[in-house]
Design a protein around this motif. Structure first.
Motif, mmCIF file in Angstrom:
data_model
loop_
_atom_site.group_PDB
_atom_site.id
_atom_site.type_symbol
_atom_site.label_atom_id
_atom_site.label_comp_id
_atom_site.label_asym_id
_atom_site.label_seq_id
_atom_site.Cartn_x
_atom_site.Cartn_y
_atom_site.Cartn_z
ATOM 1 N N LYS A 98 -1.604 -8.069 -1.019
ATOM 2 C CA LYS A 98 -2.363 -7.642 -2.040
ATOM 3 C C LYS A 98 -3.879 -7.167 -1.962
ATOM 4 O O LYS A 98 -4.406 -6.502 -2.308
ATOM 5 N N THR A 99 -4.615 -7.992 -0.862
ATOM 6 C CA THR A 99 -5.853 -7.968 -0.539
ATOM 7 C C THR A 99 -5.981 -6.422 0.138
ATOM 8 O O THR A 99 -6.969 -5.635 -0.188
ATOM 9 N N ASP A 100 -5.182 -6.096 1.000
ATOM 10 C CA ASP A 100 -4.984 -4.630 1.769
ATOM 11 C C ASP A 100 -4.866 -3.673 0.735
ATOM 12 O O ASP A 100 -5.616 -2.491 0.780
ATOM 13 N N LEU A 101 -3.966 -3.636 -0.381
ATOM 14 C CA LEU A 101 -3.874 -2.859 -1.357
ATOM 15 C C LEU A 101 -5.113 -2.481 -2.087
ATOM 16 O O LEU A 101 -5.410 -1.230 -2.385
ATOM 17 N N ALA A 102 -5.789 -3.740 -2.682
ATOM 18 C CA ALA A 102 -6.935 -3.587 -3.311
ATOM 19 C C ALA A 102 -8.093 -2.730 -2.309
ATOM 20 O O ALA A 102 -8.625 -2.068 -2.968
ATOM 21 N N GLU A 103 -8.074 -3.241 -1.021
ATOM 22 C CA GLU A 103 -9.122 -2.640 -0.191
ATOM 23 C C GLU A 103 -8.708 -1.009 -0.237
ATOM 24 O O GLU A 103 -9.846 -0.182 -0.266
ATOM 25 N N ALA A 104 -7.444 -0.653 -0.087
ATOM 26 C CA ALA A 104 -7.073 0.712 0.071
ATOM 27 C C ALA A 104 -7.370 1.382 -1.148
ATOM 28 O O ALA A 104 -7.791 2.399 -0.862
#
Length: 283
Positions: A98-104
């Motif tokens: 979820k964090t990686d998706l938000a960062e992407a």
């Protein structure tokens, strides 16, 4: 016959001596038994009795069953612990995803914003160049009719189509043309890559002339000349004098050499490819 002869006697029959004796014996036996029991009870009351309970001994089969039950319990506990660890790992992975998706998404939005800003800037620059060309064209026409008395005396009557270059101008032109095909890198000054002002500075360095490093300063480094009176070796600029955003070297025959951008690198192009805003002469 007597008048009472037919009436039964109400007297109880006499019990025999043997029956009485038997009953007496039984009673005596009972009494004697009670006496013995009483004496025994008195003796037991005076002396406490201790009883010992014996627990059943574990057999081999029962011990094996107990051990097996303990193993099953331990395996179940290990299974629960493993499942808990898997659940925790899955939850952690989901949070990280979820964090990686938000960062992407954030980076994509930033990249899109930068691209839009670059596109707007490029559109504004194109509009500015168009406006500069209109203004310059009008001023050049006026200057041509009145004469360009601000030249250095090296021949202001030479037309744009002239390819004659001698002395220092020829050296500048030859160097600029020799760099065609090399890469464009912002901030580079050679020898394997250049940006626009880095190429112009390097070309004039060949003849001992030290030019400013950036295009804004190079656009005012010499005498302003009209685009209809260009000579080989003149510095072309795009944008306003003193605020130019690009420069190149006029090499004659209506051609110029410039480090255009990272896509084209150093190229030789006709003036119609990207008409300049103005020119200065330093030779």
């Amino acid at each position: 016959m007597s008048h009472t002869a037919h009436i039964r006697s109400h007297r109880k029959p006499r019990r025999s001596a043997s029956t009485i004796a038997m009953r007496a014996g039984v009673a005596g036996g009972v009494l004697s038994t009670l006496a013995v029991a009483g004496a025994s009870g008195s003796a037991n009351a005076a002396e406490p009795v201790t009883q010992t309970l014996e627990l059943p001994t574990l057999t081999a089969d029962l011990a094996a069953q107990v051990a097996q039950s303990a193993d099953v319990t331990q395996q179940a506990a290990a299974s629960y612990q493993l499942q808990a660890e898997r659940d925790a790992a899955a939850e952690s992975a989901a949070k990280q995803a979820k964090t990686d998706l938000a960062e992407a998404k954030k980076k994509a939005a930033e990249a899109k914003k930068k691209a839009e800003e670059a596109e707007r800037k490029e559109a504004a620059e194109r509009a500015s160049r168009s406006a500069e060309r209109v203004t310059l064209s009008a001023s050049s026409d006026t200057g041509s009719s009145t004469g360009t008395g601000t030249s250095t005396g090296t021949g202001t009557g030479t037309s744009v189509g002239s390819s004659t270059a001698t002395g220092s101008a020829a050296a500048v032109v030859a160097f600029a043309q020799a760099q065609v095909g090399k890469a464009y890198v912002s901030g580079a000054t050679g020898p394997s890559a250049y940006d626009c002002s880095g190429l112009v500075q390097a070309a004039f360095k060949q003849v001992g002339i030290s030019l400013p490093r950036v295009s804004q300063a190079q656009s005012t480094a010499g005498t302003q000349v009209g685009l209809s009176n260009l000579q080989p070796g003149d510095i072309l600029y795009w944008g306003g004098a003193g605020s130019a955003y690009h420069v190149g070297v006029y090499v004659g025959d209506g051609m110029f050499v410039g480090a255009q951008n990272s896509s084209t690198g150093v190229v030789e192009r006709p003036l119609s490819y990207d008409p300049p805003s103005g020119a200065v002469r330093v030779l």
